[in-house]
Design a protein around this motif. Structure first.
Motif, PDB file in Angstrom:
ATOM      1  N   ALA A  24     -23.985   2.939  -7.298  1.00  0.00           N
ATOM      2  CA  ALA A  24     -23.152   2.095  -6.445  1.00  0.00           C
ATOM      3  C   ALA A  24     -21.674   2.370  -6.711  1.00  0.00           C
ATOM      4  O   ALA A  24     -20.861   2.345  -5.780  1.00  0.00           O
ATOM      5  CB  ALA A  24     -23.480   0.629  -6.675  1.00  0.00           C
ATOM      6  N   ASP A  25     -21.314   2.657  -7.971  1.00  0.00           N
ATOM      7  CA  ASP A  25     -19.921   2.985  -8.289  1.00  0.00           C
ATOM      8  C   ASP A  25     -19.445   4.191  -7.476  1.00  0.00           C
ATOM      9  O   ASP A  25     -18.337   4.185  -6.940  1.00  0.00           O
ATOM     10  CB  ASP A  25     -19.754   3.280  -9.783  1.00  0.00           C
ATOM     11  CG  ASP A  25     -19.727   2.029 -10.622  1.00  0.00           C
ATOM     12  OD1 ASP A  25     -19.174   1.006 -10.166  1.00  0.00           O
ATOM     13  OD2 ASP A  25     -20.255   2.073 -11.745  1.00  0.00           O
ATOM     14  N   ALA A  26     -20.281   5.218  -7.394  1.00  0.00           N
ATOM     15  CA  ALA A  26     -19.908   6.426  -6.649  1.00  0.00           C
ATOM     16  C   ALA A  26     -19.800   6.141  -5.154  1.00  0.00           C
ATOM     17  O   ALA A  26     -18.876   6.620  -4.487  1.00  0.00           O
ATOM     18  CB  ALA A  26     -20.928   7.532  -6.913  1.00  0.00           C
ATOM     19  N   VAL A  27     -20.741   5.363  -4.616  1.00  0.00           N
ATOM     20  CA  VAL A  27     -20.697   5.018  -3.187  1.00  0.00           C
ATOM     21  C   VAL A  27     -19.437   4.203  -2.895  1.00  0.00           C
ATOM     22  O   VAL A  27     -18.732   4.464  -1.919  1.00  0.00           O
ATOM     23  CB  VAL A  27     -21.969   4.260  -2.755  1.00  0.00           C
ATOM     24  CG1 VAL A  27     -21.862   3.808  -1.309  1.00  0.00           C
ATOM     25  CG2 VAL A  27     -23.207   5.126  -2.942  1.00  0.00           C
ATOM     26  N   VAL A  49     -15.780 -10.291   1.932  1.00  0.00           N
ATOM     27  CA  VAL A  49     -16.679 -10.841   0.910  1.00  0.00           C
ATOM     28  C   VAL A  49     -15.863 -11.207  -0.328  1.00  0.00           C
ATOM     29  O   VAL A  49     -14.697 -10.867  -0.441  1.00  0.00           O
ATOM     30  CB  VAL A  49     -17.791  -9.831   0.524  1.00  0.00           C
ATOM     31  CG1 VAL A  49     -18.627  -9.465   1.741  1.00  0.00           C
ATOM     32  CG2 VAL A  49     -17.225  -8.593  -0.136  1.00  0.00           C
ATOM     33  N   ARG A  50     -16.509 -11.895  -1.271  1.00  0.00           N
ATOM     34  CA  ARG A  50     -15.869 -12.194  -2.546  1.00  0.00           C
ATOM     35  C   ARG A  50     -15.955 -10.971  -3.448  1.00  0.00           C
ATOM     36  O   ARG A  50     -16.897 -10.181  -3.343  1.00  0.00           O
ATOM     37  CB  ARG A  50     -16.558 -13.381  -3.222  1.00  0.00           C
ATOM     38  CG  ARG A  50     -16.418 -14.687  -2.454  1.00  0.00           C
ATOM     39  CD  ARG A  50     -17.107 -15.846  -3.173  1.00  0.00           C
ATOM     40  NE  ARG A  50     -18.444 -15.545  -3.679  1.00  0.00           N
ATOM     41  CZ  ARG A  50     -19.572 -15.621  -2.974  1.00  0.00           C
ATOM     42  NH1 ARG A  50     -19.523 -15.971  -1.702  1.00  0.00           N
ATOM     43  NH2 ARG A  50     -20.733 -15.348  -3.519  1.00  0.00           N
ATOM     44  N   GLN A  51     -15.023 -10.831  -4.355  1.00  0.00           N
ATOM     45  CA  GLN A  51     -15.047  -9.704  -5.283  1.00  0.00           C
ATOM     46  C   GLN A  51     -16.323  -9.732  -6.135  1.00  0.00           C
ATOM     47  O   GLN A  51     -16.840  -8.683  -6.515  1.00  0.00           O
ATOM     48  CB  GLN A  51     -13.810  -9.709  -6.163  1.00  0.00           C
ATOM     49  CG  GLN A  51     -13.694  -8.456  -7.008  1.00  0.00           C
ATOM     50  CD  GLN A  51     -12.440  -8.441  -7.851  1.00  0.00           C
ATOM     51  OE1 GLN A  51     -11.633  -9.346  -7.809  1.00  0.00           O
ATOM     52  NE2 GLN A  51     -12.282  -7.391  -8.624  1.00  0.00           N
ATOM     53  N   SER A  52     -16.843 -10.907  -6.397  1.00  0.00           N
ATOM     54  CA  SER A  52     -18.069 -11.024  -7.190  1.00  0.00           C
ATOM     55  C   SER A  52     -19.256 -10.349  -6.497  1.00  0.00           C
ATOM     56  O   SER A  52     -20.174  -9.866  -7.161  1.00  0.00           O
ATOM     57  CB  SER A  52     -18.389 -12.490  -7.485  1.00  0.00           C
ATOM     58  OG  SER A  52     -18.633 -13.197  -6.287  1.00  0.00           O
ATOM     59  N   GLN A  53     -19.238 -10.283  -5.159  1.00  0.00           N
ATOM     60  CA  GLN A  53     -20.310  -9.600  -4.438  1.00  0.00           C
ATOM     61  C   GLN A  53     -20.254  -8.092  -4.695  1.00  0.00           C
ATOM     62  O   GLN A  53     -21.292  -7.446  -4.786  1.00  0.00           O
ATOM     63  CB  GLN A  53     -20.237  -9.900  -2.947  1.00  0.00           C
ATOM     64  CG  GLN A  53     -20.654 -11.328  -2.641  1.00  0.00           C
ATOM     65  CD  GLN A  53     -20.555 -11.632  -1.170  1.00  0.00           C
ATOM     66  OE1 GLN A  53     -19.486 -11.984  -0.678  1.00  0.00           O
ATOM     67  NE2 GLN A  53     -21.660 -11.504  -0.470  1.00  0.00           N
ATOM     68  N   SER A  55     -19.117  -6.771  -7.474  1.00  0.00           N
ATOM     69  CA  SER A  55     -19.612  -6.652  -8.852  1.00  0.00           C
ATOM     70  C   SER A  55     -21.133  -6.721  -8.882  1.00  0.00           C
ATOM     71  O   SER A  55     -21.785  -5.983  -9.628  1.00  0.00           O
ATOM     72  CB  SER A  55     -19.025  -7.752  -9.730  1.00  0.00           C
ATOM     73  OG  SER A  55     -17.632  -7.620  -9.809  1.00  0.00           O
ATOM     74  N   ASP A  56     -21.719  -7.589  -8.064  1.00  0.00           N
ATOM     75  CA  ASP A  56     -23.170  -7.725  -8.004  1.00  0.00           C
ATOM     76  C   ASP A  56     -23.817  -6.454  -7.469  1.00  0.00           C
ATOM     77  O   ASP A  56     -24.854  -6.013  -7.975  1.00  0.00           O
ATOM     78  CB  ASP A  56     -23.543  -8.932  -7.135  1.00  0.00           C
ATOM     79  CG  ASP A  56     -25.017  -9.249  -7.184  1.00  0.00           C
ATOM     80  OD1 ASP A  56     -25.572  -9.343  -8.298  1.00  0.00           O
ATOM     81  OD2 ASP A  56     -25.624  -9.409  -6.102  1.00  0.00           O
ATOM     82  N   VAL A  57     -23.202  -5.855  -6.461  1.00  0.00           N
ATOM     83  CA  VAL A  57     -23.703  -4.601  -5.899  1.00  0.00           C
ATOM     84  C   VAL A  57     -23.715  -3.518  -6.978  1.00  0.00           C
ATOM     85  O   VAL A  57     -24.689  -2.773  -7.124  1.00  0.00           O
ATOM     86  CB  VAL A  57     -22.848  -4.188  -4.675  1.00  0.00           C
ATOM     87  CG1 VAL A  57     -23.007  -2.722  -4.343  1.00  0.00           C
ATOM     88  CG2 VAL A  57     -23.200  -5.057  -3.480  1.00  0.00           C
ATOM     89  N   LYS A  58     -22.647  -3.446  -7.746  1.00  0.00           N
ATOM     90  CA  LYS A  58     -22.573  -2.453  -8.819  1.00  0.00           C
ATOM     91  C   LYS A  58     -23.619  -2.729  -9.904  1.00  0.00           C
ATOM     92  O   LYS A  58     -24.282  -1.809 -10.384  1.00  0.00           O
ATOM     93  CB  LYS A  58     -21.168  -2.437  -9.415  1.00  0.00           C
ATOM     94  CG  LYS A  58     -20.140  -1.855  -8.447  1.00  0.00           C
ATOM     95  CD  LYS A  58     -18.728  -2.134  -8.809  1.00  0.00           C
ATOM     96  CE  LYS A  58     -18.278  -1.584 -10.118  1.00  0.00           C
ATOM     97  NZ  LYS A  58     -16.831  -1.755 -10.337  1.00  0.00           N
TER      98      LYS A  58
END
Length: 116
Positions: A24-27, A49-53, A55-58
């Motif tokens: 996810a970091d690369a995407v 979206v919220r920044q926490s979303q 972080s959750d994706v990562k």
């Protein structure tokens, strides 16, 4: 490689099967390049979206399909295959058009949603 269709409410499961080795970091890094955004705070605002979303994706190593579709709507010349996998040309009009065409065909066939 070909991108599997994913419902807008769905997620691309990175690090598995055809997306093995992709994080996810690369995407998100390629997504930032495509949008011209530098920070996650800016990216969260751009996505609505919220920044926490983010972080959750990562943390979960997934990528929401609706984020990719939003990018394709706003930055229509970016290649969705490049955004997700890093493969192919980053900027290719036909790549995006083909993917959007497949999404529209799939949605018409299932009767779900509307054209992007």
């Amino acid at each position: 490689m070909r991108i599997e269709y994913c419902e807008p409410e769905g997620y691309y499961l990175l690090g598995q099967e055809q997306y093995a080795g992709i994080t996810a970091d690369a995407v998100l890094a390629r997504f930032k390049v495509a949008t011209g955004i530098k920070s996650e705070v800016e990216l969260a605002g751009w996505l609505g979206v919220r920044q926490s979303q983010i972080s959750d994706v990562k943390r979960r190593n997934i990528f929401p399909a609706k984020w990719l579709y939003l990018l394709l709507e706003k930055r229509t010349h970016y290649n969705p295959l490049w955004v997700l996998t890093g493969e192919g040309e980053a900027y290719t009009e036909e790549g995006c058009k083909q993917h959007l065409r497949e999404i529209r065909i799939h949605k018409r066939g299932t009767g779900k949603g509307q054209n992007l």
